[in-house]
Enzyme design. Structure first.
Site, PDB file in Angstrom:
ATOM      1  CE1 TYR A  38      -9.775  46.789-111.316  1.00 55.97           C
ATOM      2  CE2 TYR A  38      -7.828  46.052-110.132  1.00 55.97           C
ATOM      3  CZ  TYR A  38      -9.152  45.869-110.488  1.00 55.97           C
ATOM      4  OH  TYR A  38      -9.850  44.789-110.019  1.00 55.97           O
ATOM      5  CB  SER A  61      -9.404  44.643-106.447  1.00 55.12           C
ATOM      6  OG  SER A  61      -8.159  44.066-106.771  1.00 55.12           O
TER       7      SER A  61
END
Length: 257
Positions: free
Chosen positions: A152, A141
């Protein structure tokens, strides 16, 4: 349409919905033999949609090593081996300022985006070595730079580091390891929500702040489409990218994370 995956056995995780679903169906359309893996049982329904190559669904919890091991064993039993592993499991569960995360929530945010990829890579290596080489594509990501999801972000930074280190270590064995780093992506509503408990009104506000930051950080000022994320992953997995390894490709409209 190229048949870039004809004769290839490909395992795609997180294949029940979103980017993983698009990747799995795209590989089948190009002649691949695909094992679609997810802990959502409707992954078998997705496999039934595939056209072109052979597709089989398999249910496994990839947050456990046992799930990863069972997945690879099933791929070999079904198709006789594995050539390509695409790790698509791992999204953010919550969006909130870091100070608002509870310790157990931090652990969960690290576990889901990082551990399935670590486990699957480890479990796949004996099969790839037996094959004489192969390819691993990790879906990372660009959220390594972003707000409201610090745990995250840290987990996806781990995926990037894993990609580079593993590529360096296993290049002598003819194993390529690469990653795609998607940005914000428009997709149909999830059949399985990212946060099973649901979002509070405050969490929805924090989510909207993250969405605004992601949108503003792109040069195009928009989210990408599923097709715009699937195509680079298919390229990285194919022999068209045979001289690319240890690379993390940002696919985020200019926001490189």
């Amino acid at each position: 349409m190229k048949n870039r995956f004809e004769g290839k056995v490909v395992v795609v995780t997180g294949a029940a919905q979103g980017i993983g679903r698009g990747v799995a169906l795209g590989i089948a359309a190009e002649g691949g033999r695909v094992l679609l893996v997810d802990r959502a049982e409707f992954v078998t329904d997705v496999a039934a949609e595939a056209q072109g190559g052979e597709a089989v669904g398999f249910v496994a919890d990839l947050e456990t090593y046992e799930g990863a091991r069972a997945m690879l064993a099933h791929a070999e039993a079904t198709f006789g081996g594995i050539d390509i592993l695409i790790n698509g499991v791992g999204g953010a569960i919550r969006m909130r300022p870091y100070a608002e995360f509870e310790p157990e929530q931090i652990d969960a945010e690290i576990r889901r985006p990082l551990m399935p990829t670590l486990y699957a890579c480890h479990a796949a290596l004996p099969y790839l070595l037996k094959r004489g080489g192969g390819t691993i594509v990790n879906v990372s990501s660009n959220a390594t730079r972003g707000i409201r999801r610090v745990p995250y972000s840290a987990a996806k930074g781990g995926v990037n580091a894993l990609t580079i280190a593993l590529a360096m270590e296993y290049a002598p064995h003819n194993i390529r390891v690469v990653a795609s780093a998607p940005g914000g992506t428009s997709a149909p509503p999830r059949r399985v929500p990212r946060n099973a408990l649901g979002d509070s009104a405050q969490e929805k506000v924090w989510m909207n702040e993250a969405v605004q930051q992601v949108t503003d950080s792109t040069f195009f000022k928009r989210y990408g489409t599923l097709d715009e994320q699937v195509a680079p992953i298919l390229f990285l997995a194919s022999d068209d990218a045979s001289y690319i390894t240890g690379a993390v490709l940002p696919v985020a409209g200019g926001d490189n994370g």
